[in-house]
Design a protein around this motif. Structure first.
Motif, PDB file in Angstrom:
ATOM      1  N   LEU A  70       0.853  -1.184   0.000  1.00  0.00           N
ATOM      2  CA  LEU A  70       0.000   0.000   0.000  1.00  0.00           C
ATOM      3  C   LEU A  70       0.890   1.236   0.000  1.00  0.00           C
ATOM      4  O   LEU A  70       1.771   1.365   0.849  1.00  0.00           O
ATOM      5  CB  LEU A  70      -0.896   0.035   1.244  1.00  0.00           C
ATOM      6  CG  LEU A  70      -1.814  -1.157   1.486  1.00  0.00           C
ATOM      7  CD1 LEU A  70      -2.617  -0.940   2.766  1.00  0.00           C
ATOM      8  CD2 LEU A  70      -2.740  -1.404   0.312  1.00  0.00           C
ATOM      9  N   GLU A  71       0.647   2.143  -0.946  1.00  0.00           N
ATOM     10  CA  GLU A  71       1.411   3.392  -1.023  1.00  0.00           C
ATOM     11  C   GLU A  71       0.502   4.497  -1.542  1.00  0.00           C
ATOM     12  O   GLU A  71      -0.150   4.336  -2.567  1.00  0.00           O
ATOM     13  CB  GLU A  71       2.626   3.240  -1.933  1.00  0.00           C
ATOM     14  CG  GLU A  71       3.394   4.515  -2.189  1.00  0.00           C
ATOM     15  CD  GLU A  71       3.791   5.269  -0.923  1.00  0.00           C
ATOM     16  OE1 GLU A  71       3.549   6.489  -0.857  1.00  0.00           O
ATOM     17  OE2 GLU A  71       4.336   4.636   0.013  1.00  0.00           O
ATOM     18  N   GLN A  72       0.468   5.610  -0.827  1.00  0.00           N
ATOM     19  CA  GLN A  72      -0.434   6.703  -1.147  1.00  0.00           C
ATOM     20  C   GLN A  72       0.086   7.636  -2.239  1.00  0.00           C
ATOM     21  O   GLN A  72      -0.653   8.017  -3.137  1.00  0.00           O
ATOM     22  CB  GLN A  72      -0.702   7.519   0.119  1.00  0.00           C
ATOM     23  CG  GLN A  72      -1.543   8.751  -0.140  1.00  0.00           C
ATOM     24  CD  GLN A  72      -1.775   9.577   1.115  1.00  0.00           C
ATOM     25  OE1 GLN A  72      -1.324   9.223   2.191  1.00  0.00           O
ATOM     26  NE2 GLN A  72      -2.492  10.664   0.965  1.00  0.00           N
ATOM     27  N   ASP A  73       1.332   8.053  -2.166  1.00  0.00           N
ATOM     28  CA  ASP A  73       1.869   9.059  -3.078  1.00  0.00           C
ATOM     29  C   ASP A  73       1.954   8.497  -4.506  1.00  0.00           C
ATOM     30  O   ASP A  73       2.531   7.436  -4.728  1.00  0.00           O
ATOM     31  CB  ASP A  73       3.257   9.489  -2.587  1.00  0.00           C
ATOM     32  CG  ASP A  73       3.826  10.610  -3.413  1.00  0.00           C
ATOM     33  OD1 ASP A  73       4.508  10.312  -4.423  1.00  0.00           O
ATOM     34  OD2 ASP A  73       3.599  11.779  -3.062  1.00  0.00           O
ATOM     35  N   ALA A  99      -2.815   4.128   3.547  1.00  0.00           N
ATOM     36  CA  ALA A  99      -2.935   2.959   4.437  1.00  0.00           C
ATOM     37  C   ALA A  99      -3.859   3.244   5.617  1.00  0.00           C
ATOM     38  O   ALA A  99      -4.597   2.356   6.062  1.00  0.00           O
ATOM     39  CB  ALA A  99      -1.562   2.520   4.929  1.00  0.00           C
ATOM     40  N   LEU A 100      -3.846   4.477   6.122  1.00  0.00           N
ATOM     41  CA  LEU A 100      -4.708   4.823   7.254  1.00  0.00           C
ATOM     42  C   LEU A 100      -6.182   4.790   6.853  1.00  0.00           C
ATOM     43  O   LEU A 100      -7.041   4.352   7.616  1.00  0.00           O
ATOM     44  CB  LEU A 100      -4.339   6.193   7.812  1.00  0.00           C
ATOM     45  CG  LEU A 100      -2.924   6.322   8.375  1.00  0.00           C
ATOM     46  CD1 LEU A 100      -2.610   7.770   8.732  1.00  0.00           C
ATOM     47  CD2 LEU A 100      -2.733   5.401   9.578  1.00  0.00           C
ATOM     48  N   GLN A 101      -6.474   5.206   5.626  1.00  0.00           N
ATOM     49  CA  GLN A 101      -7.849   5.112   5.123  1.00  0.00           C
ATOM     50  C   GLN A 101      -8.224   3.658   4.848  1.00  0.00           C
ATOM     51  O   GLN A 101      -9.327   3.226   5.159  1.00  0.00           O
ATOM     52  CB  GLN A 101      -8.005   5.960   3.858  1.00  0.00           C
ATOM     53  CG  GLN A 101      -7.942   7.444   4.120  1.00  0.00           C
ATOM     54  CD  GLN A 101      -8.014   8.272   2.850  1.00  0.00           C
ATOM     55  OE1 GLN A 101      -7.838   7.766   1.742  1.00  0.00           O
ATOM     56  NE2 GLN A 101      -8.251   9.564   3.008  1.00  0.00           N
ATOM     57  N   TRP A 102      -7.314   2.914   4.267  1.00  0.00           N
ATOM     58  CA  TRP A 102      -7.561   1.512   3.939  1.00  0.00           C
ATOM     59  C   TRP A 102      -7.893   0.720   5.193  1.00  0.00           C
ATOM     60  O   TRP A 102      -8.763  -0.140   5.184  1.00  0.00           O
ATOM     61  CB  TRP A 102      -6.326   0.939   3.238  1.00  0.00           C
ATOM     62  CG  TRP A 102      -6.452  -0.434   2.677  1.00  0.00           C
ATOM     63  CD1 TRP A 102      -7.002  -0.784   1.479  1.00  0.00           C
ATOM     64  CD2 TRP A 102      -5.973  -1.656   3.276  1.00  0.00           C
ATOM     65  NE1 TRP A 102      -6.895  -2.150   1.292  1.00  0.00           N
ATOM     66  CE2 TRP A 102      -6.273  -2.699   2.377  1.00  0.00           C
ATOM     67  CE3 TRP A 102      -5.323  -1.954   4.462  1.00  0.00           C
ATOM     68  CZ2 TRP A 102      -5.941  -4.027   2.640  1.00  0.00           C
ATOM     69  CZ3 TRP A 102      -4.998  -3.267   4.719  1.00  0.00           C
ATOM     70  CH2 TRP A 102      -5.306  -4.295   3.824  1.00  0.00           C
ATOM     71  N   SER A 108     -12.520   7.968   4.820  1.00  0.00           N
ATOM     72  CA  SER A 108     -12.299   8.325   3.421  1.00  0.00           C
ATOM     73  C   SER A 108     -13.595   8.370   2.632  1.00  0.00           C
ATOM     74  O   SER A 108     -13.647   8.930   1.552  1.00  0.00           O
ATOM     75  CB  SER A 108     -11.356   7.319   2.756  1.00  0.00           C
ATOM     76  OG  SER A 108     -11.987   6.061   2.643  1.00  0.00           O
ATOM     77  N   GLY A 109     -14.642   7.743   3.136  1.00  0.00           N
ATOM     78  CA  GLY A 109     -15.888   7.661   2.394  1.00  0.00           C
ATOM     79  C   GLY A 109     -15.840   6.619   1.292  1.00  0.00           C
ATOM     80  O   GLY A 109     -16.799   6.434   0.557  1.00  0.00           O
TER      81      GLY A 109
END
Length: 194
Positions: A70-73, A99-102, A108-109
């Motif tokens: 998992l990677e956001q950027d 990852a925090l939303q996942w 995150s909705g």
């Protein structure tokens, strides 16, 4: 940076041209996988905050059966995908997601599809500032509540040296080591008795 052990030992890993990532240094990864030597073969591995994917790729090199990233950027994620392609790892094993939303820690909705099979090992290298402000308990709780980490599985965090490991309900701290400015803490999730 290079893979430090296993079938891909010595192979280079692309690093993103970004200040967003703080890569897990070779010696820290080597120390981590020396600690996990007995449990990594055949294990399912989750690399939260994956960056270039170095830690998850190291897990695969050393015998993990699967790794999920998992990677956001977006820029960093593009480098992660290049690394997965170079190592012939399916790019479908990576998600461009926070990852925090996942994990449901931050709203995150968006409804995330969580894996149906839990992971034996979860590695988390959250932003140092976030870990200092929140600790790692929210991560540990989410892994437990959502059955992402298998009972008896290992939750490993990489934090700044000054971030002391905290007591985590449902886990036992089995290792805590310092490597320069980095702290590696390894917890084992306790098996619940019904």
């Amino acid at each position: 940076m290079k893979i430090t052990g296993g079938q891909w030992r010595g192979r280079p890993i692309l690093m993103p041209k970004s200040n967003v990532v703080r890569p897990t240094q070779d010696r820290v990864r080597e120390a981590l996988f020396n600690l996990l030597m007995q449990v990594i073969p055949g294990a399912r591995f989750l690399d939260l905050f994956a960056g270039s994917g170095a830690v998850g790729l190291e897990a695969l090199s050393r015998g993990a059966s699967a790794a999920y990233f998992l990677e956001q950027d977006r820029t960093v994620f593009a480098t992660l995908q290049k690394n997965l392609t170079a190592f012939h790892v399916p790019t479908s094993s990576a998600q461009n997601v926070n990852a925090l939303q996942w994990l449901g820690i931050v709203s995150s909705g968006i409804m995330n599809i969580l894996p149906s099979t839990p992971f034996k090992i979860v590695f988390a290298d959250p932003p140092y500032r976030w870990a200092q402000e929140n600790g790692v308990a929210p991560l540990a709780r989410a892994l437990q509540d959502k059955h992402i980490l298998a009972p008896g599985g290992f939750f490993i965090t990489e934090t700044e040296r000054c971030t002391e490991p905290e007591p985590l309900e449902g886990y036992e701290l089995v290792r805590d080591r310092l490597y320069g400015k980095t702290r590696l803490s390894v917890w084992r999730q306790l098996c619940k008795l019904n």
